[in-house]
Write an enzyme that holds these catalytic residues in place. Structure first.
Site, PDB file in Angstrom:
ATOM      1  N   GLU A  12       0.793  -1.242   0.000  1.00  7.88           N
ATOM      2  CA  GLU A  12       0.000   0.000   0.000  1.00  7.88           C
ATOM      3  C   GLU A  12       0.821   1.286   0.000  1.00  7.88           C
ATOM      4  OE1 GLU A  12      -2.900  -0.049   3.131  1.00  7.88           O
ATOM      5  OE2 GLU A  12      -4.026  -1.669   2.216  1.00  7.88           O
ATOM      6  N   GLU A  15      -5.578  -8.251   0.728  1.00  9.68           N
ATOM      7  CA  GLU A  15      -6.088  -7.979   2.075  1.00  9.68           C
ATOM      8  C   GLU A  15      -7.567  -7.631   1.981  1.00  9.68           C
ATOM      9  OE1 GLU A  15      -4.170  -4.957   4.456  1.00  9.68           O
ATOM     10  OE2 GLU A  15      -2.183  -5.800   4.115  1.00  9.68           O
TER      11      GLU A  15
END
Ligand code: FCB
Length: 464
Positions: A176, A368
């Site tokens: 991320e 995720e």
């Protein structure tokens, strides 16, 4: 609630759970490990007497003690029939000051043991190279605002992909990039706590270079492995679409989407930064050197997308650059997760469609997805149980939308639950519990939640 079966996703669909080094390992200064920005950030008191940096001043010094308990944790993972484990390497265990010269054999050996322990249990190791714990020594030199950090990162990528090479079939370069640059270098609420555009812009560019060149190096060293990287994403919608304000809100939604969902993937795909939708990003050119456009590109084998929620946005004259603001879910939803995030399963469907429509995205994994809820321990027949039905419903409803996208031709081939065991949730400390396994932090005992048993049954092919 609907019944599902894993075979609907196809036999080549991979299933797993994800964690990150700082959030679970503990042993923050053992066996030669160097200090990371998260060690420093959590050990430094906030200057604001009314606001702690981290919930109750907690830190990851001990966390889930996974550094010492990884074997038991992997045994439990095996008991739950989980075939893939995604975890991250801590850069400062391997290079305590971030540079090759500081090589630490004990740290290198730990990850050999962890990887081997996965393989012995028939669990595939999926390795994230960078999940936010930058060496503090590099931060002292400017961290990601300094171009040199990107070069040190390449040394680190080169080393780990050679060292663990054939034992790891799947590598993730970054976790991320948007999240760690915006929270750590713009808003200052995550490590290293820097703020403002003067930090944010150079960090964005150097991280983009790290992503592109890091991917190329990993592919060169591990031609038989799958190499990709992960992106956070939230489905964005304008709060209203009609009339004059609706048009302004739609404009804000486009800018937010560019910033939250496109900023790091488009340069990787060779499209440059999304300047057409967010003109201020032109400032990034200030940090370009000749040849950077090539450096930013990487022909990834897959992309990982990480999704939790949706955001509704509204035009605002008070927020320069983005000219919009997010309407907090807590103000508009009856129910949110423990993080204050809206539960919006359709969002993952729309995001999958969006990412699949980019040319050159060959394969998508959901790397995720999950939720934090206030879990209650109950004693039944002398056993501790956690009936986390909300989490099971969350996972099922999101998976249903993943399947919907897959049936419409989106090349989605994997799904990892965030997360295996409850852990240190960054600035939120240990309060939010995302695990499918409960951790009692006093005793370090693990208790499988109902969601863990649900996942096991699902992975064993049962209708659940
Ligand atoms: C993601 C992070 C992960 C965890 C979850 C809840 O943004 O990658 O470490 O904090 O959110």
């Amino acid at each position: 609630m609907l019944i599902m079966n894993k075979y609907e996703f196809g036999n080549d669909f991979i299933w797993g759970v994800a964690t990150a080094a700082y959030q679970i390992e503990g042993a923050w200064n053992e066996d030669g490990k160097g200090e990371s920005i998260w060690d420093r950030f959590t050990h430094t008191k906030s200057k604001n007497p009314f606001k702690e940096r981290i919930y109750q001043n907690q830190n990851g010094d001990v966390a889930c003690d996974h550094y010492h308990r990884y074997k038991e944790d992997l045994d439990l993972m095996k008991e739950l029939s989980i075939p893939n484990y995604r975890f991250s390497l801590s850069w400062t265990r391997i290079f305590p000051d971030g540079k090759l010269t500081s090589k630490n054999q004990k740290g290198i050996d730990f990850y050999h043991r962890l990887i081997d322990a996965c393989i012995e249990r028939n669990i595939t190791p999926n390795v994230t190279i960078y999940h936010w714990d930058l060496p503090q020594a590099l931060e002292d030199n400017g961290g990601w605002t300094n171009r040199d950090t990107y070069l040190r990162f390449l040394d680190y990528v080169d080393f780990v992909t050679k060292e663990y090479n054939d034992k790891v079939p799947r590598w993730f370069i970054l976790n991320e990039p948007f999240a760690f640059t915006v929270l750590g270098y713009f808003l200052g609420i995550h490590a290293p706590g820097r703020k403002g555009f003067a930090n944010f812009y150079p960090a964005i560019h150097h991280v983009t270079l790290a992503q592109g060149d890091g991917g190329k190096i990993a592919k060169k060293n591990c031609p038989n492995a799958e190499i990709g990287t992960t992106f956070s994403c939230s489905y964005i919608e304008p709060v209203s679409k009609d009339g004059f304000w609706g048009i302004l809100n739609q404009g804000a939604a486009i800018r937010f989407d560019a910033l939250l969902n496109s900023l790091f993937i488009e340069p990787m795909l060779g499209m440059g930064y999304p300047v057409d939708r967010l003109p201020s990003l032109k400032t990034l050119e200030k940090y370009y050197k000749e040849g950077d456009e090539e450096r930013m590109k990487f022909n990834a084998d897959f992309i990982g997308i990480q999704n939790y929620t949706r955001e509704l946005v509204q035009w605002s004259p008070f927020m320069p650059v983005i000219w919009g603001t997010i309407i907090e879910a807590k103000k508009r939803c009856e129910k949110t997760t423990e993080m204050g995030w809206e539960i919006y399963p359709e969002g993952i469907y729309h995001l999958l469609k969006k990412y699949a429509s980019y040319p050159n995205v060959k394969k998508i994994y959901i790397t995720e997805n999950g939720a934090a809820f206030p879990d209650q321990l109950v004693e039944e027949d002398g056993k501790i149980r956690i009936h986390d039905i909300e989490r099971i419903n969350f996972l099922k409803s999101y998976l249903e939308q993943v399947l919907r996208a897959k049936k419409e031709g989106v090349p989605v081939y994997g799904y990892f639950i965030w997360t295996f065991i409850d852990n240190f949730e960054w600035a939120e400390g240990y309060r939010p519990r995302f695990g499918i396994v409960y951790v009692d932090y006093q005793t370090q005992k693990r208790y499988v939640k109902d969601s863990g048993y649900w996942y096991r049954d699902f992975l064993e092919g049962k209708d659940v």
